[in-house]
Design an enzyme around this catalytic site. Sequence first.
Site, PDB file in Angstrom:
ATOM      1  N   CYS A 135      19.430 -39.120 -57.530  1.00 16.77           N
ATOM      2  CA  CYS A 135      19.855 -39.923 -58.691  1.00 16.77           C
ATOM      3  C   CYS A 135      18.806 -40.807 -59.354  1.00 16.77           C
ATOM      4  O   CYS A 135      18.758 -40.867 -60.577  1.00 16.77           O
ATOM      5  CB  CYS A 135      21.054 -40.762 -58.295  1.00 16.77           C
ATOM      6  SG  CYS A 135      22.484 -39.714 -57.971  1.00 16.77           S
TER       7      CYS A 135
ATOM      8  N   THR B  90      27.753 -40.048 -62.875  1.00 14.19           N
ATOM      9  CA  THR B  90      26.867 -40.929 -63.643  1.00 14.19           C
ATOM     10  C   THR B  90      26.512 -40.224 -64.951  1.00 14.19           C
ATOM     11  O   THR B  90      26.038 -39.086 -64.936  1.00 14.19           O
ATOM     12  CB  THR B  90      25.595 -41.219 -62.829  1.00 14.19           C
ATOM     13  OG1 THR B  90      26.000 -41.792 -61.586  1.00 14.19           O
ATOM     14  CG2 THR B  90      24.669 -42.164 -63.559  1.00 14.19           C
TER      15      THR B  90
ATOM     16  N   GLY C  93      31.521 -33.158 -53.829  1.00 20.95           N
ATOM     17  CA  GLY C  93      30.155 -33.342 -53.341  1.00 20.95           C
ATOM     18  C   GLY C  93      29.967 -34.615 -52.539  1.00 20.95           C
ATOM     19  O   GLY C  93      30.920 -35.115 -51.909  1.00 20.95           O
ATOM     20  N   TYR C  94      28.762 -35.144 -52.584  1.00 21.50           N
ATOM     21  CA  TYR C  94      28.414 -36.346 -51.827  1.00 21.50           C
ATOM     22  C   TYR C  94      29.248 -37.549 -52.263  1.00 21.50           C
ATOM     23  O   TYR C  94      29.478 -38.458 -51.491  1.00 21.50           O
ATOM     24  CB  TYR C  94      26.922 -36.664 -51.995  1.00 21.50           C
ATOM     25  CG  TYR C  94      26.031 -35.736 -51.204  1.00 21.50           C
ATOM     26  CD1 TYR C  94      25.637 -36.063 -49.910  1.00 21.50           C
ATOM     27  CD2 TYR C  94      25.601 -34.522 -51.730  1.00 21.50           C
ATOM     28  CE1 TYR C  94      24.827 -35.217 -49.167  1.00 21.50           C
ATOM     29  CE2 TYR C  94      24.790 -33.667 -51.000  1.00 21.50           C
ATOM     30  CZ  TYR C  94      24.412 -34.021 -49.717  1.00 21.50           C
ATOM     31  OH  TYR C  94      23.614 -33.178 -48.982  1.00 21.50           O
TER      32      TYR C  94
ATOM     33  N   PHE D  24      15.702 -37.685 -47.713  1.00 21.32           N
ATOM     34  CA  PHE D  24      15.094 -38.660 -48.633  1.00 21.32           C
ATOM     35  C   PHE D  24      15.229 -40.083 -48.140  1.00 21.32           C
ATOM     36  O   PHE D  24      14.556 -40.981 -48.611  1.00 21.32           O
ATOM     37  CB  PHE D  24      15.645 -38.484 -50.056  1.00 21.32           C
ATOM     38  CG  PHE D  24      16.983 -39.112 -50.303  1.00 21.32           C
ATOM     39  CD1 PHE D  24      18.161 -38.437 -49.994  1.00 21.32           C
ATOM     40  CD2 PHE D  24      17.082 -40.372 -50.876  1.00 21.32           C
ATOM     41  CE1 PHE D  24      19.395 -39.019 -50.235  1.00 21.32           C
ATOM     42  CE2 PHE D  24      18.318 -40.961 -51.132  1.00 21.32           C
ATOM     43  CZ  PHE D  24      19.476 -40.285 -50.802  1.00 21.32           C
TER      44      PHE D  24
ATOM     45  N   ASP E  23      36.898 -27.980 -55.945  1.00 22.63           N
ATOM     46  CA  ASP E  23      35.506 -27.672 -56.309  1.00 22.63           C
ATOM     47  C   ASP E  23      35.430 -26.203 -56.713  1.00 22.63           C
ATOM     48  O   ASP E  23      36.205 -25.376 -56.204  1.00 22.63           O
ATOM     49  CB  ASP E  23      34.592 -27.936 -55.099  1.00 22.63           C
ATOM     50  CG  ASP E  23      33.150 -28.161 -55.511  1.00 22.63           C
ATOM     51  OD1 ASP E  23      32.691 -29.316 -55.451  1.00 22.63           O
ATOM     52  OD2 ASP E  23      32.480 -27.184 -55.919  1.00 22.63           O
TER      53      ASP E  23
END
Length: 464
Positions: free
Chosen positions: A275, A131, A13-14, A337, A36
């Site tokens: 996040c 995280t 992902g990112y 965002f 993935d």
Amino acid sequence: MKFKKNILCIGAGYVGGPSMAMIAHKCPDCRVTVVDINPARIDAWNSADLPVYEPGLDEIIKKTRGKNLFFAKDIENQIKENDIIFVSVNTPTKTFGTGAGMASDLQFLEKTARQILEHSQSPKIVIEKSTLPVKTALAMERILASAKGKITFEVISNPEFMAEGTAVADLEKPDRVLIGSRETESGLKARSELVDIYARWVPAEKIITSNIWSSELSKLVANAFLAQRVSSINSISALCEKTDADISEVTTAVGMDSRIGSKFLKAGIGFGGSCFKKDILNLVYLCSYYGLQEVADYWESVVKINAYQQDRFMANILGSMFNTLAGKKICILGFSFKADTGDTRESPAIYITRKLLAEHAQVVISDPKALKNAAIDLASDKGKISYIEDPYSAASGCHALAILTDWELYRKLDFQKIYKSMVKPAFIFDGRNIIDHKICFDIGFNVYPIGKPALIRFEDQSSV
Ligand code: NAD
Ligand code: UGA
């Protein structure tokens, strides 16, 4: 070619994509593979149109892909072949059961741990890059400890601090790299293996080590502190609007105190991204779980102020435009965002758009990189929204502009040209305080910044 280390990352992902690209770029003698469960994502990483937009990332991928960086689908086989495994899967907020809306949903992490357990045939270092709530490593260790035979696993915490839009720069010159491990002989050995990798390009004094729980917790705390600064300044922007103080002037005066510092004090429509909210809610949940209700309430207020800021912005649009938006065309400039990313996860623009639609406004969305994601986010409102990349065409025929992302290109727009093409009276709601408000006012707009007096052209300036 024989590589010195074989590194795998589960989750493309990112974070997984860019962070592994950087390791491959800096460590040509290491073979880095990213896998993935989503095959389309792997195909995209192997194509010319990467699934993540990040300035500078294309160049690094071009230099490394097919040489020592590989994007692959055969997860099981890759687990067998690699000794160091980063886990960078998503850890969203739980939407069901106990802790719904607050706790982390750890199902993807647990599935990954079980997959590693099932397919490993040799010892592995397993690194938490996602995280996670503090103490997750314990669950990970317990799952992996159920291995039959002699295979050993060492779990390490190495949280990622990069921000989107600046990922390449952040990964290349991080403020710090944090590596937490068990303080046992094998834990310290695994820790030093990881230190060796980062030491190829990160100065030694910036690589910090800690116990594993401090490492897990530090990541949540860092995000909570950053978000708290944004909510703090946004709360003060509300007071500025009531008192004719100017948030930019207050920010400069406060931020010049070297103890406070000037970064992350930009008032706006509130923080977005995948996040901040999820990590603070996770922190809140952990505090409640451990019976620390006052601490939980303190951090939850950061999220509440964020929602309040978005509500205030929307109320301002409605109130200023004579309390009706029905049938009016509103142009949203910026949907991601933040600038320099196409990511729209938790973007304030999603919330504002839905509120505008609820008022029966016609919404036109413009963004240089996020229109594809915007259309996915707003799929249930298909037909009610137009998506136009060119800001001039998007604004034409609109009653108001709402600037929701701090893209550099919006600072440089020809507002004279835009004004001419809009319905009068024309309004600008600058949710990021990025344009020259005085120039726009002189052109003829009614201008509503954040935390500064509005520049209104109506003679009677009392609110409706
Ligand atoms: P993401 O959703 O972009 O990527 C996660 C990937 O993991 C997805 O492609 C998903 O298909 C894959 N995945 C899930 N389960 C899998 C499995 N069992 N096997 C293989 N692949 C699997 O998420 P992200 O933004 O990269 O974030 C990943 C983690 O990093 C999160 O914990 C996040 O909090 C943290 N983080 C994110 C950022 C950021 O800027 N986005 C920065 C720092 C830390
Ligand atoms: C953030 C952190 O900055 C990273 O260190 C962390 O690794 C990452 O979260 C993560 O864990 O995912 P990111 O969300 O990508 O990175 O972007 P930020 O630059 O932190 O911006 C977050 C939001 O706050 C954006 O919506 C931004 O517009 C807003 N913001 C930021 C403000 O409104 N004002 C500011 O002064 C700064």
